[in-house]
Each structure stands twice: as C-alpha cells, then as structure tokens.
Design a protein around this motif. Structure first.
Motif, short mmCIF file in Angstrom:
data_model
loop_
_atom_site.label_atom_id
_atom_site.label_comp_id
_atom_site.label_asym_id
_atom_site.label_seq_id
_atom_site.Cartn_x
_atom_site.Cartn_y
_atom_site.Cartn_z
N LEU A 182 0.82 -1.21 0.00
CA LEU A 182 0.00 0.00 0.00
C LEU A 182 0.86 1.26 0.00
CD1 LEU A 182 -2.87 -0.96 2.48
CD2 LEU A 182 -2.98 -0.79 -0.01
N GLY A 183 2.00 1.21 0.71
CA GLY A 183 2.89 2.37 0.73
C GLY A 183 3.45 2.67 -0.65
N MET A 184 3.97 1.66 -1.33
CA MET A 184 4.52 1.86 -2.67
C MET A 184 3.44 2.24 -3.67
SD MET A 184 7.51 -1.07 -3.00
CE MET A 184 6.67 -2.40 -2.13
N SER A 185 2.26 1.61 -3.55
CA SER A 185 1.17 1.91 -4.48
C SER A 185 0.64 3.32 -4.27
CB SER A 185 0.04 0.89 -4.31
OG SER A 185 0.47 -0.41 -4.65
N ALA A 186 0.57 3.76 -3.01
CA ALA A 186 0.07 5.11 -2.73
C ALA A 186 1.00 6.16 -3.31
CB ALA A 186 -0.08 5.30 -1.22
N ILE A 187 2.31 5.94 -3.21
CA ILE A 187 3.28 6.88 -3.79
C ILE A 187 3.14 6.91 -5.30
CG2 ILE A 187 5.74 7.32 -4.15
CD1 ILE A 187 6.24 6.22 -1.35
N LYS A 188 3.02 5.74 -5.91
CA LYS A 188 2.87 5.68 -7.36
C LYS A 188 1.57 6.35 -7.82
CE LYS A 188 5.53 1.45 -8.35
NZ LYS A 188 5.46 0.08 -8.91
N LEU A 189 0.49 6.14 -7.05
CA LEU A 189 -0.80 6.69 -7.44
C LEU A 189 -0.81 8.21 -7.28
CD1 LEU A 189 -3.66 5.90 -8.39
CD2 LEU A 189 -4.32 5.83 -5.98
N ALA A 190 -0.29 8.69 -6.14
CA ALA A 190 -0.35 10.13 -5.86
C ALA A 190 0.65 10.93 -6.67
CB ALA A 190 -0.13 10.37 -4.37
N LEU A 191 1.87 10.40 -6.82
CA LEU A 191 2.94 11.15 -7.48
C LEU A 191 3.26 10.64 -8.88
CD1 LEU A 191 5.41 11.53 -4.46
CD2 LEU A 191 3.60 13.09 -5.19
N TRP A 212 11.21 2.51 -1.16
CA TRP A 212 9.96 2.89 -1.80
C TRP A 212 10.18 3.97 -2.84
CZ3 TRP A 212 5.85 3.34 2.73
CH2 TRP A 212 5.71 2.07 3.32
N TRP A 213 11.09 4.90 -2.57
CA TRP A 213 11.36 5.98 -3.50
C TRP A 213 12.15 5.49 -4.71
CZ3 TRP A 213 8.39 9.95 -2.94
CH2 TRP A 213 7.89 10.25 -1.67
N ILE A 214 13.02 4.51 -4.49
CA ILE A 214 13.73 3.91 -5.62
C ILE A 214 12.74 3.23 -6.56
CG2 ILE A 214 15.34 2.06 -6.27
CD1 ILE A 214 16.90 2.70 -3.71
N VAL A 215 11.77 2.51 -5.97
CA VAL A 215 10.73 1.86 -6.77
C VAL A 215 9.93 2.90 -7.55
CG1 VAL A 215 8.55 0.59 -6.61
CG2 VAL A 215 10.54 -0.17 -5.30
N TYR A 216 9.58 3.99 -6.91
CA TYR A 216 8.79 5.04 -7.57
C TYR A 216 9.55 5.68 -8.73
CZ TYR A 216 7.15 9.81 -8.34
OH TYR A 216 6.77 10.99 -8.93
N PHE A 217 10.77 6.14 -8.47
CA PHE A 217 11.52 6.85 -9.51
C PHE A 217 11.90 5.91 -10.66
CE2 PHE A 217 12.40 9.95 -6.05
CZ PHE A 217 11.94 11.09 -6.71
N SER A 218 12.23 4.67 -10.35
CA SER A 218 12.57 3.73 -11.43
C SER A 218 11.35 3.41 -12.27
CB SER A 218 13.17 2.44 -10.85
OG SER A 218 12.26 1.79 -9.98
N ASP A 219 10.18 3.33 -11.64
CA ASP A 219 8.95 3.08 -12.39
C ASP A 219 8.62 4.26 -13.31
OD1 ASP A 219 6.47 1.25 -12.58
OD2 ASP A 219 5.59 3.22 -12.22
N VAL A 220 8.79 5.47 -12.79
CA VAL A 220 8.55 6.67 -13.61
C VAL A 220 9.51 6.71 -14.78
CG1 VAL A 220 8.74 9.19 -13.63
CG2 VAL A 220 7.54 8.04 -11.75
#
Length: 306
Positions: A81-90, A167-175
């Motif tokens: 949920l933490g990783m998904s919330a970051i991806k969804l919001a940002l 979590w931020w590495i996952v977010y930025f790499s996904d973007v």
C-alpha cells in the motif's frame, strides 16, 4: 431497440474479418485467466503437489486464518500500500503531464524523437534495467557521484541497501521506465480531439495554457477517470519483476510486497494452499476497490467504467 440491435448485427457481419481478429485474444484470456480460476479451490484444501487435487482434504478457512495472524503478511500489505500510494499520488499524473506537454510541441520531427526515446525504457526487461539501476545506485555509481558533486551529501551511500530509500527507488525507477509507454493512451485520446475546438478558442483569445486546461484536459477526462479507477483497483498489486530485482536481505523489511510474499510462500516454501488463499483474498479486495473507485468516480465526475 430491435432496429438498433439489427443494425449492429449487420455491421458485425459486414466486418467479420476485422471482428474475427479478437478471437485469439478471447481464447488466450479464457485459457490463461478463466480456466485457472478453478484451481482457487485449493485455498480451502490442504493441497499437496504429490497427489491429485481432488484427493486433498478440505480445511475450510484455515489458511485464511493463518495468513491473517501472520505479522509478515501485514508487513507486506503495508509495503504494498505504501509503494502503491506513492505511485498513485505522485506517479499517476506524470504520464498525463508528459502527454499534454508533448502535444504542445510544434516540430513534428522533434516530437517523434521525444516519443521514441521515452518509449524505449519500457522494452528493456527488468532483469537488465534493474541491473543498470543497481549499478547507478551502488558505491561509486552515478547517483552518488551526482549527489556529491551537488554538495547534497559528503559521503557515498549504498542507496539500495538502506530500507528507507526503497519505496522511492521503486517510484523513480517506475517513472523512468514507464512514463513514455503509459502516456500513449493519453496521446491517442488527445489526437482524437476536434481541431476546430482549438481554433475557436484561439479566435476567442485563449492562450496556450487556457486551451490546454479548458479543451485538452476536459476532452481526455473520461480516459483519465477510467485509468485512475483501474489504478486504484490495482493498489494491492505490484510490479513483481521490479521488486524482485531491487530487493535484497538488507532492504527486505521495506521491500517485501504482497506479490513477493505470495511467491515466497507458494513457490519457495511450497505452501501452495496458503499462497492461493492470500491471492484469493487479494482478488476479492481488489474487486471491492474497483467497485468503490467506480462508484466514487461516477458520483464526483460522472465518469465510470460501468
């Protein structure tokens, strides 16, 4: 109604060659998505791979009770949920913004070049892209060199070994990997907007940003709503390949997502019934999220899937 339906049937038979192209997709979905649903029954059994499925004893909700009492399961829920919330919001707005800005580029050659470059990372497998990313984040990597050159840090940091950064590495790499590919559907929606709307707005004195806000965004709002609903329904899912490549023993506390938990319990530990029960429960919650997001979107914006 009967005349309308009759007209649809006539159009279908006139285009039977085109309509038949969907048959392989239907067959694939039936074989790989619907037939395997029968095996969900093992979530209520004490299943063993060494004997036929129907000979396994029924245990009712035992496996559901077991994972509900497992602290590791709740930790995986928190991480997912933490990783998904970051991806969804940002992360969700970024492809929309990228498509809007790309639409404003007047040079067709430059626009195509930007599109092509933005699509390329999507076609790189996570086994390769993850290895490149780990090299960038490692000691002496690009990230450390950049941060030290900018004066943001005074020593090298092993980013992927520190759980607080995961979590931020996952977010930025996904973007970085998926923004261009995710923007395709928005670019297609923008391409379908009637140019006369822009011409009329320009004659009325609307500047470029006003045309973007009042025409482009409003016209692609149904597309945004549908993709947002699907994103909300998928919050309990995660990109398994991405997590699997980036996780290690030092960051596992923040890295173990629900998909990774199911993998570890099912394939690594051999607890097939247990992992199926977790997957079954996750699917029910995902269905609930889909219905809730669809209802909320219909009430707030009038846009929905059904």
């Amino acid at each position: 109604m009967s005349q309308h339906r009759s007209g649809q049937m006539k159009a279908f038979f006139r285009q039977w060659q085109v309509q038949s192209m969907v048959i392989p997709g239907i067959v694939w979905m039936f074989v790989f998505c619907y037939i395997p649903m029968f095996w969900l029954i093992i979530a209520f059994m004490d299943y063993s791979i060494a004997k036929p499925m129907l000979q396994s004893p029924l245990v009712g909700l035992k496996h559901f009770e077991d994972f509900a009492a497992d602290d590791r399961f709740w930790r995986s829920i928190r991480n997912t949920l933490g990783m998904s919330a970051i991806k969804l919001a940002l992360g969700f707005p970024i492809p929309i913004l990228f498509a809007l800005l790309l639409n404003e580029i007047r040079s067709l050659r430059f626009k195509r070049a930007v599109q092509t470059i933005s699509y390329l990372p999507h076609f790189i497998a996570w086994t390769i892209f993850g290895g490149i990313l780990l090299n960038w984040l490692g000691e002496g990597g690009v990230m450390n060199q950049l941060m030290m050159a900018l004066g943001i840090q005074d020593r090298e940091i092993l980013y992927n070994s520190d759980p607080q950064y995961f979590w931020w590495i996952v977010y930025f790499s996904d973007v970085l990997k998926e923004t261009g590919w995710s923007a395709i559907i928005y670019i297609a929606a923008i391409a379908g907007i009637d140019p006369a709307l822009y011409e009329a707005a320009e004659l009325d004195g609307a500047n470029r940003w006003q045309r973007m806000w009042h025409i482009t965004i409003q016209c692609i709002r149904p597309t945004i709503a549908i993709l947002f609903i699907l994103a909300v329904s998928g919050m309990l899912g995660s990109n398994f390949e991405q997590i699997f490549m980036l996780k290690n023993n030092m960051n596992m506390r923040m890295a173990e997502s629900l998909d990774l938990y199911i993998y570890n319990m099912g394939l690594v530990s051999g607890r097939h019934s247990f992992s199926t029960a977790v997957l079954f429960a996750r699917s029910l919650v995902a269905l609930g999220l889909l219905l809730l997001a669809n209802y909320t979107s219909k009430k707030l914006s009038g846009e929905s899937i059904f």
